[in-house]
Design a protein around this motif. Structure first.
Motif, short mmCIF file in Angstrom:
data_model
loop_
_atom_site.label_atom_id
_atom_site.label_comp_id
_atom_site.label_asym_id
_atom_site.label_seq_id
_atom_site.Cartn_x
_atom_site.Cartn_y
_atom_site.Cartn_z
N SER A 31 0.83 -1.20 0.00
CA SER A 31 0.00 0.00 0.00
C SER A 31 0.86 1.26 0.00
O SER A 31 0.59 2.22 -0.71
CB SER A 31 -0.92 -0.01 1.22
OG SER A 31 -1.65 1.20 1.31
N LYS A 32 1.94 1.23 0.79
CA LYS A 32 2.84 2.38 0.84
C LYS A 32 3.55 2.58 -0.49
O LYS A 32 3.71 3.71 -0.98
CB LYS A 32 3.86 2.19 1.97
CG LYS A 32 4.78 3.38 2.17
CD LYS A 32 5.70 3.16 3.36
CE LYS A 32 6.60 4.37 3.58
NZ LYS A 32 7.51 4.18 4.73
N ALA A 33 3.94 1.47 -1.12
CA ALA A 33 4.63 1.55 -2.41
C ALA A 33 3.70 2.11 -3.48
O ALA A 33 4.08 2.95 -4.31
CB ALA A 33 5.14 0.18 -2.83
N ASN A 34 2.44 1.68 -3.46
CA ASN A 34 1.46 2.16 -4.46
C ASN A 34 1.16 3.64 -4.28
O ASN A 34 1.05 4.38 -5.27
CB ASN A 34 0.17 1.36 -4.34
CG ASN A 34 0.33 -0.08 -4.80
OD1 ASN A 34 1.24 -0.38 -5.58
ND2 ASN A 34 -0.51 -0.97 -4.31
N SER A 35 1.06 4.07 -3.02
CA SER A 35 0.75 5.49 -2.78
C SER A 35 1.91 6.39 -3.16
O SER A 35 1.72 7.55 -3.56
CB SER A 35 0.39 5.69 -1.30
OG SER A 35 1.49 5.38 -0.47
#
Length: 332
Positions: free
Chosen positions: A325-329
């Motif tokens: 999720s952090k990578a996508n954001s």
């Protein structure tokens, strides 16, 4: 003294002690606090005060089987940390205790302590110009600087400085020089403002906000290009039920035992309970709050130790989802 009674007692001392210079490690500091809480400050000295290892453990959360030795070690070394105070333009040195009477051995016992004659004028027969702190709050503080800062913020108008301003709704602001605070708490180093803020000031303010009846914010004040002072904004809460963000507990250090032993498993279970309990408190405070991802990884390691594969896999999935999720954001 049981815990319900602790909610009704206070720690009283003269205002001169507010600006005195001294330092105490945590166990010694707690001995002094509990000794002060035993004193009737409006009367003359009655000799020694008595503290039992069981009530000390109950007040501060120690294991009662370890508490007597902690108290013995603290009392033995407490007068190695004297009080320095300016009295009539002279620097005077005082010691906290004159006589101590402690059990030599054993897991429990009665400890008798008598304040020194030189400190008595600042502890006994106080008619005016003295500070009152509720023990139920100060016992929650875990460093000497937290305690000193709490007192300065609460009663700083009595320090005789032109640094206090009244606000609305019972609030006030007060400004302190950083070097003045460091000197009185015997803190050396941390000459860089960002270092002092990160390692000393912010953790102390967070703990005071979470554990006491004060709500505190602050802003740095510069002299030229250097941060030299801090102005604090303080509101004393009337309600003891104010909801504050929980503070992460300190985890237990891994004991020097064999992997897979009972002691190894006990250590892992203790830290699991601490982190899962903290996680529950965070959710009660704000449902969107989560454990730091490093703490989730710690839980995975603890579950491996005790062989809880289901919980281990759940936490591994949580880490994977949060990392993704952090990578996508970050790519949006």
């Amino acid at each position: 003294m049981s815990l319900p009674e602790l909610s009704d007692i206070t720690v009283n001392q003269s205002n001169e002690l507010l600006s005195a210079q001294y330092t105490l490690p945590l166990p010694q500091f707690r001995i002094v606090l509990m000794s002060l809480s035993k004193v009737n400050s409006s009367k003359s000295s009655v000799g020694s005060v008595t503290i039992t290892s069981r009530e000390f453990a109950e007040a501060y959360g120690y294991d009662v089987t370890d508490c007597a030795q902690i108290m013995r070690d603290a009392i033995k070394s407490i007068n190695k940390s004297p009080i320095n105070m300016i009295v009539e333009d002279r620097l005077r040195t005082f010691h906290w205790f004159e006589v101590t009477d402690v059990p030599r051995v054993g897991d429990e016992g009665v400890f008798k302590i008598q304040f020194s004659k030189s400190i008595e004028p600042f502890v006994f027969e106080l008619k005016n110009n003295y500070s009152i702190s509720e023990f139920k709050y100060v016992k929650q503080l875990t460093t000497l600087f937290q305690f000193r800062l709490y007192q300065w913020l609460k009663d700083g108008q009595f320090l005789g400085m032109n640094n206090f301003q009244k606000g609305s709704n019972g609030s006030h602001s007060i400004k302190f020089e950083i070097e003045w605070m460091k000197e009185r708490a015997n803190i050396s180093g941390y000459d860089d403002w960002s270092d002092f803020k990160k390692r000393i000031l912010q953790p102390s303010v967070d703990h005071i906000n979470a554990s006491t009846n004060l709500s505190v914010t602050y802003e740095p004040v510069k002299t030229g290009r250097k941060t030299t002072h801090i102005r604090f904004y303080v509101l004393k809460e009337n309600s003891v039920d104010v909801i504050t963000k929980p503070i992460r507990p300190r985890l237990k250090r891994r004991p020097k035992v064999a992997s897979g032993s009972d002691a190894h498993g006990k250590w892992a279970r203790t830290n699991i309970a601490l982190l899962v309990g903290y996680e529950s408190e965070l959710k009660d405070y704000d449902p969107s709050e989560k454990l730091a991802i490093d703490d989730v990884r710690r839980l995975i390691d603890y579950y491996k130790v005790i062989g809880s594969k289901f919980e281990q896999k759940e936490r591994e999935l949580e880490v994977k989802e949060r990392v993704e999720s952090k990578a996508n954001s970050s790519t949006k």
